[in-house]
Design a protein around this motif. Structure first.
Motif, mmCIF file in Angstrom:
data_model
loop_
_atom_site.group_PDB
_atom_site.id
_atom_site.type_symbol
_atom_site.label_atom_id
_atom_site.label_comp_id
_atom_site.label_asym_id
_atom_site.label_seq_id
_atom_site.Cartn_x
_atom_site.Cartn_y
_atom_site.Cartn_z
ATOM 1 N N ARG A 263 0.751 -1.364 -0.310
ATOM 2 C CA ARG A 263 0.283 0.272 -0.001
ATOM 3 C C ARG A 263 0.836 1.308 -0.135
ATOM 4 O O ARG A 263 0.583 2.044 -0.317
ATOM 5 N N ASP A 264 2.008 0.949 0.558
ATOM 6 C CA ASP A 264 3.099 2.876 1.337
ATOM 7 C C ASP A 264 3.202 2.286 -0.385
ATOM 8 O O ASP A 264 3.730 3.686 -0.769
ATOM 9 N N GLU B 124 -4.739 4.280 0.053
ATOM 10 C CA GLU B 124 -4.965 3.906 1.289
ATOM 11 C C GLU B 124 -6.075 3.369 1.491
ATOM 12 O O GLU B 124 -7.229 3.814 0.517
#
Length: 224
Positions: free
Chosen positions: A211-212, A217
């Motif tokens: 996700r990062d 998000e």
């Protein structure tokens, strides 16, 4: 007498119309989804979708390679670290009773067929990373994410049909549906291209890291 090309177009239109009617009646009919999408493969919208997808960083290479991962082994993935994509994906499918190979395999090896296949193949990975649930409203939120990422014609068809069905059958849930669509589209527009990823080569990578790296998000819980 109609030419063979006009007959094909008429047949595809009828198949599309039949699939849309069946889908509005029962959104769980995945075969109707595949019927509609397969019948739309020769449209200008689908051609523009391919051009849009291939314009995204890393996606054209995946399409040209016809990247094909090894079949999913859920038992093996459940042995991955518990914070990993592999474990989260296998757990999601196992708990929901889903088959990782539920999707229809398109016929042919052209770009459109491959893109259809790859989107269908990775659908539940997208669920895990975005945190959209599996009910009808959450599914349409993911379709909005998918629309932003790919301009997929089928995503627009499903969102439109879902909104019509909600207006007539469950108007009390319209606000939640609109929220999920808005959230999903914003997320998809912001995130890096999911179709550029070889998820299956990095099952051990933590979901949080994915996700990062991709600028995702997780979707917030809807609050009325």
């Amino acid at each position: 007498m109609l030419s063979s090309e006009k007959r094909r177009i008429n047949l595809e239109f009828l198949t599309t119309l039949k699939g849309i009617v069946a889908l509005i009646k029962d959104p769980g009919q995945t075969e109707s989804v595949f019927d509609i999408e397969d019948s739309l493969r020769h449209t200008k919208a689908t051609q523009l979708m391919v051009e849009y997808i291939k314009s995204k960083p890393g996606v054209a290479e995946i399409v040209e390679q016809r990247y094909t991962p090894t079949p999913v082994d859920l038992d093996a993935l459940l042995k991955c670290p518990q914070d990993s994509l592999g474990y989260a994906y296998a757990s999601y499918l196992t708990e929901a009773g889903f088959d990782p190979n539920f999707y229809r395999k398109p016929v042919g090896d052209d770009e459109i067929s491959y893109i259809f296949l790859r989107i269908r193949q990775t659908h539940d990975i997208w669920h895990v990373l975005t945190n959209f649930g599996a009910d009808e409203v959450e599914e349409l939120g993911l379709k909005a994410f998918e629309l932003a990422q790919t301009h997929r014609t089928m995503s627009a068809v499903l969102i439109s049909g879902g909104m019509l069905k909600m207006l007539f059958n469950q108007p009390e849930n319209l606000e939640r549906l609109l929220d999920r669509i808005a959230v999903g589209y914003r997320m998809g527009a912001k995130a890096k291209p999911f179709l550029a990823q070889k998820w299956e080569e990095h099952w051990d990578k933590p979901v949080a890291q994915w996700r990062d790296e991709l600028g995702v998000e997780p979707t917030p819980v809807y609050v009325p």
